[in-house]
Design an enzyme around this catalytic site. Sequence first.
Site, PDB file in Angstrom:
ATOM      1  N   LYS A 138      43.718  34.056  38.225  1.00 48.40           N
ATOM      2  CA  LYS A 138      43.144  34.381  39.531  1.00 48.40           C
ATOM      3  C   LYS A 138      43.260  35.871  39.895  1.00 48.40           C
ATOM      4  O   LYS A 138      43.267  36.233  41.067  1.00 48.40           O
ATOM      5  CB  LYS A 138      43.733  33.521  40.669  1.00 48.40           C
ATOM      6  CG  LYS A 138      43.669  32.034  40.453  1.00 48.40           C
ATOM      7  CD  LYS A 138      42.356  31.568  39.851  1.00 48.40           C
ATOM      8  CE  LYS A 138      41.172  31.710  40.772  1.00 48.40           C
ATOM      9  NZ  LYS A 138      39.904  31.415  40.047  1.00 48.40           N
ATOM     10  N   HIS A 145      45.803  34.283  29.411  1.00 51.27           N
ATOM     11  CA  HIS A 145      46.708  34.299  30.566  1.00 51.27           C
ATOM     12  C   HIS A 145      48.160  34.253  30.108  1.00 51.27           C
ATOM     13  O   HIS A 145      49.060  34.018  30.900  1.00 51.27           O
ATOM     14  CB  HIS A 145      46.475  33.058  31.440  1.00 51.27           C
ATOM     15  CG  HIS A 145      45.164  33.035  32.153  1.00 51.27           C
ATOM     16  ND1 HIS A 145      44.613  34.136  32.757  1.00 51.27           N
ATOM     17  CD2 HIS A 145      44.295  32.020  32.409  1.00 51.27           C
ATOM     18  CE1 HIS A 145      43.465  33.806  33.322  1.00 51.27           C
ATOM     19  NE2 HIS A 145      43.246  32.529  33.117  1.00 51.27           N
ATOM     20  N   SER A 169      43.642  32.787  46.208  1.00 49.59           N
ATOM     21  CA  SER A 169      42.578  32.437  45.268  1.00 49.59           C
ATOM     22  C   SER A 169      42.962  31.167  44.494  1.00 49.59           C
ATOM     23  O   SER A 169      42.140  30.267  44.294  1.00 49.59           O
ATOM     24  CB  SER A 169      42.354  33.617  44.317  1.00 49.59           C
ATOM     25  OG  SER A 169      41.276  33.370  43.461  1.00 49.59           O
TER      26      SER A 169
HETATM   27  P1  A3P Z   1      38.677  35.027  45.047  1.00 44.60           P
HETATM   28  O1  A3P Z   1      39.048  33.592  44.861  1.00 44.60           O
HETATM   29  O2  A3P Z   1      39.688  35.779  45.864  1.00 44.60           O
HETATM   30  O3  A3P Z   1      37.284  35.218  45.535  1.00 44.60           O
HETATM   31  P2  A3P Z   1      39.938  34.814  37.655  1.00 44.60           P
HETATM   32  O4  A3P Z   1      38.697  35.180  36.919  1.00 44.60           O
HETATM   33  O5  A3P Z   1      41.177  35.462  37.070  1.00 44.60           O
HETATM   34  O6  A3P Z   1      40.087  33.349  37.827  1.00 44.60           O
HETATM   35  O7  A3P Z   1      39.863  35.468  39.110  1.00 44.60           O
HETATM   36  C1  A3P Z   1      38.998  34.930  40.073  1.00 44.60           C
HETATM   37  C2  A3P Z   1      38.899  35.864  41.257  1.00 44.60           C
HETATM   38  O8  A3P Z   1      38.160  37.042  40.874  1.00 44.60           O
HETATM   39  C3  A3P Z   1      38.140  35.217  42.424  1.00 44.60           C
HETATM   40  O9  A3P Z   1      38.741  35.739  43.610  1.00 44.60           O
HETATM   41  C4  A3P Z   1      36.734  35.785  42.196  1.00 44.60           C
HETATM   42  O10 A3P Z   1      35.913  35.756  43.346  1.00 44.60           O
HETATM   43  C5  A3P Z   1      37.076  37.213  41.785  1.00 44.60           C
HETATM   44  N1  A3P Z   1      35.957  37.900  41.118  1.00 44.60           N
HETATM   45  C6  A3P Z   1      35.250  37.486  40.037  1.00 44.60           C
HETATM   46  N2  A3P Z   1      34.260  38.347  39.773  1.00 44.60           N
HETATM   47  C7  A3P Z   1      34.345  39.333  40.703  1.00 44.60           C
HETATM   48  C8  A3P Z   1      33.578  40.520  40.966  1.00 44.60           C
HETATM   49  N3  A3P Z   1      32.525  40.866  40.239  1.00 44.60           N
HETATM   50  N4  A3P Z   1      33.959  41.292  42.019  1.00 44.60           N
HETATM   51  C9  A3P Z   1      35.016  40.969  42.770  1.00 44.60           C
HETATM   52  N5  A3P Z   1      35.765  39.854  42.578  1.00 44.60           N
HETATM   53  C10 A3P Z   1      35.441  39.051  41.551  1.00 44.60           C
END
Ligand code: A3P
Length: 286
Positions: free
Chosen positions: A45, A100, A130
């Site tokens: 996340k 991860h 998140s």
């Molecule tokens: P939120 O839940 O706070 O919106 P992961 O890929 O490690 O699971 O992380 C997911 C988080 O990264 C989510 O956060 C998602 O919205 C955010 N995310 C993914 N792509 C993004 C982008 N292009 N710009 C900003 N945040 C992004």
Amino acid sequence: MSSEDYFAYKGILFPTQGINEETLSYVENDFQVRDDDIFNVVYPKSGTNWMSEILGLIRNDGDPSLVRNVPVFERSPWIETDQGLETALKNPPPRQISSHLPIQLFPKSFLCSKAKVIYTVRNPRDVLVSHYYFSKMLKVWKEFGTLEELLQEFLSGNVPSGSWFDHVKGWLQMKDRDNVFVMTYEELQQDLRGSVKRICHFLGKELNDPQIDSVVENASFQKMKDNKMSNLTMIEEAYMDHKKGKFMRKGISGDWKNHLTVAQSELFDRVYQENMQGVNMTFPWD
Ligand code: A3P
């Protein structure tokens, strides 16, 4: 599928579905890292898929055809999952691989290789929020009725991939190596263009201005949200309940302020201070 099944491997929790001890042991002890591998290492996340997109675009000189046509889990497989390992083993070099894993479970062969690692860190308070929303839709993660319940587990490290503090401290020990680059989610947000240039420099891949513009444009929140190869809507219902939320949720920094009470935030700060003492790095949220 039970949504609550986790197992511990060497003290770190993993979801039972899609990951098993044999795969974790193989990844740690037998996986052969190549010098031309690029690893996207992230605590869950914290921007895993964002960095996958950025790296995919950079490696293709800003051309978005790869990220628009190949699902993220194929072009940047998540190595510790059974499926991801299989994909990583059959993808042709140079490979892009996501993980991860905490440093102590990462492939041992990395230590004597020239493979590159980009480690992305995010404000753990935003990681918590998140995680809370993602656990409602990701069936292989335990779902929490309240943020308070998750907060206790998160601060104790009883969550997939273990303690945020240990993960970050473990990987930061590697930060002075030439082949390890530490980035933060917040820097990506504040200055995506500048961050992309720094990543290019680290990878030894210099792009011209229009190519960098294309990376920045195609790695934007909106573009990724609209890209079904990146927004995880392709993940089968068995793993993800798409009616319960969106992976591309908000994509902002500081959303924790809308969720944590004063008492929760003070508790978080206390545990943070205790755990991060002596860490020789200033983060954007400090
Ligand atoms: P939120 O839940 O706070 O919106 P992961 O890929 O490690 O699971 O992380 C997911 C988080 O990264 C989510 O956060 C998602 O919205 C955010 N995310 C993914 N792509 C993004 C982008 N292009 N710009 C900003 N945040 C992004």
